[in-house]
Design a protein around this motif. Structure first.
Motif, PDB file in Angstrom:
ATOM      1  N   PHE A   1       0.847  -1.189   0.000  1.00  0.00           N
ATOM      2  CA  PHE A   1       0.000   0.000   0.000  1.00  0.00           C
ATOM      3  C   PHE A   1       0.886   1.244   0.000  1.00  0.00           C
ATOM      4  O   PHE A   1       1.857   1.323   0.757  1.00  0.00           O
ATOM      5  CB  PHE A   1      -0.902   0.026   1.243  1.00  0.00           C
ATOM      6  N   PHE A   2       0.529   2.215  -0.861  1.00  0.00           N
ATOM      7  CA  PHE A   2       1.273   3.466  -0.930  1.00  0.00           C
ATOM      8  C   PHE A   2       0.410   4.516  -1.598  1.00  0.00           C
ATOM      9  O   PHE A   2      -0.575   4.204  -2.257  1.00  0.00           O
ATOM     10  CB  PHE A   2       2.593   3.287  -1.695  1.00  0.00           C
ATOM     11  N   VAL A   3       0.776   5.770  -1.421  1.00  0.00           N
ATOM     12  CA  VAL A   3       0.099   6.885  -2.073  1.00  0.00           C
ATOM     13  C   VAL A   3       0.985   7.339  -3.226  1.00  0.00           C
ATOM     14  O   VAL A   3       2.169   7.600  -3.040  1.00  0.00           O
ATOM     15  CB  VAL A   3      -0.133   8.046  -1.083  1.00  0.00           C
TER      16      VAL A   3
ATOM     17  N   PHE B   1      -4.101 -10.474   4.064  1.00  0.00           N
ATOM     18  CA  PHE B   1      -5.414  -9.909   3.786  1.00  0.00           C
ATOM     19  C   PHE B   1      -6.187 -10.853   2.877  1.00  0.00           C
ATOM     20  O   PHE B   1      -5.606 -11.498   2.002  1.00  0.00           O
ATOM     21  CB  PHE B   1      -5.304  -8.549   3.071  1.00  0.00           C
ATOM     22  N   THR B   2      -7.494 -10.909   3.047  1.00  0.00           N
ATOM     23  CA  THR B   2      -8.324 -11.718   2.157  1.00  0.00           C
ATOM     24  C   THR B   2      -8.793 -10.859   0.986  1.00  0.00           C
ATOM     25  O   THR B   2      -8.720  -9.628   1.028  1.00  0.00           O
ATOM     26  CB  THR B   2      -9.556 -12.258   2.891  1.00  0.00           C
ATOM     27  N   ASP B   3      -9.302 -11.519  -0.056  1.00  0.00           N
ATOM     28  CA  ASP B   3      -9.865 -10.803  -1.203  1.00  0.00           C
ATOM     29  C   ASP B   3     -10.976  -9.857  -0.738  1.00  0.00           C
ATOM     30  O   ASP B   3     -11.082  -8.727  -1.208  1.00  0.00           O
ATOM     31  CB  ASP B   3     -10.451 -11.776  -2.230  1.00  0.00           C
ATOM     32  N   LEU B   4     -11.803 -10.326   0.175  1.00  0.00           N
ATOM     33  CA  LEU B   4     -12.916  -9.512   0.672  1.00  0.00           C
ATOM     34  C   LEU B   4     -12.411  -8.265   1.383  1.00  0.00           C
ATOM     35  O   LEU B   4     -12.928  -7.165   1.175  1.00  0.00           O
ATOM     36  CB  LEU B   4     -13.794 -10.330   1.609  1.00  0.00           C
ATOM     37  N   GLU B   5     -11.394  -8.404   2.206  1.00  0.00           N
ATOM     38  CA  GLU B   5     -10.860  -7.251   2.939  1.00  0.00           C
ATOM     39  C   GLU B   5     -10.256  -6.212   2.000  1.00  0.00           C
ATOM     40  O   GLU B   5     -10.503  -5.011   2.154  1.00  0.00           O
ATOM     41  CB  GLU B   5      -9.817  -7.711   3.961  1.00  0.00           C
TER      42      GLU B   5
ATOM     43  N   GLY C   1     -11.004  -5.849  -1.189  1.00  0.00           N
ATOM     44  CA  GLY C   1     -12.132  -5.311  -1.945  1.00  0.00           C
ATOM     45  C   GLY C   1     -12.921  -4.283  -1.153  1.00  0.00           C
ATOM     46  O   GLY C   1     -13.354  -3.257  -1.680  1.00  0.00           O
ATOM     47  N   THR C   2     -13.112  -4.540   0.134  1.00  0.00           N
ATOM     48  CA  THR C   2     -13.810  -3.595   1.004  1.00  0.00           C
ATOM     49  C   THR C   2     -13.019  -2.307   1.153  1.00  0.00           C
ATOM     50  O   THR C   2     -13.578  -1.210   1.065  1.00  0.00           O
ATOM     51  CB  THR C   2     -14.068  -4.230   2.391  1.00  0.00           C
ATOM     52  N   LEU C   3     -11.722  -2.419   1.360  1.00  0.00           N
ATOM     53  CA  LEU C   3     -10.871  -1.229   1.448  1.00  0.00           C
ATOM     54  C   LEU C   3     -10.944  -0.425   0.160  1.00  0.00           C
ATOM     55  O   LEU C   3     -11.074   0.794   0.183  1.00  0.00           O
ATOM     56  CB  LEU C   3      -9.426  -1.625   1.758  1.00  0.00           C
ATOM     57  N   TRP C   4     -10.862  -1.099  -0.982  1.00  0.00           N
ATOM     58  CA  TRP C   4     -10.923  -0.424  -2.283  1.00  0.00           C
ATOM     59  C   TRP C   4     -12.255   0.309  -2.438  1.00  0.00           C
ATOM     60  O   TRP C   4     -12.298   1.449  -2.898  1.00  0.00           O
ATOM     61  CB  TRP C   4     -10.721  -1.442  -3.400  1.00  0.00           C
TER      62      TRP C   4
END
Length: 62
Positions: free
Chosen positions: A7-9, A43-47, A49-52
């Motif tokens: 993760f980065f900006v 992290f799971t795919d769901l996690e 995806g939720t963050l996104w």
């Protein structure tokens, strides 16, 4: 089974360069030093995806 996640900006150009970093002469060391990604695993795919969705403000009535 979890995902390996960085993760980065960054702007679009930096993100594209990071995604293709292994093709660079230094195998992405310069862009990684510039962006300093936070590296996570598990992290799971769901996690992710939720963050996104949160970052894109989807499903939040915005």
């Amino acid at each position: 089974m979890g995902l390996l996640s960085d993760f980065f900006v960054a702007n679009e150009g930096e993100a594209a360069r990071y995604a293709d970093r292994m093709s660079e002469d230094d195998q992405g060391k310069a862009i990684a030093l510039q962006l300093r990604p936070a590296e996570y695993k598990g992290f799971t795919d769901l996690e992710v995806g939720t963050l996104w969705a949160i970052l894109r403000r989807e499903g939040m009535g915005c």
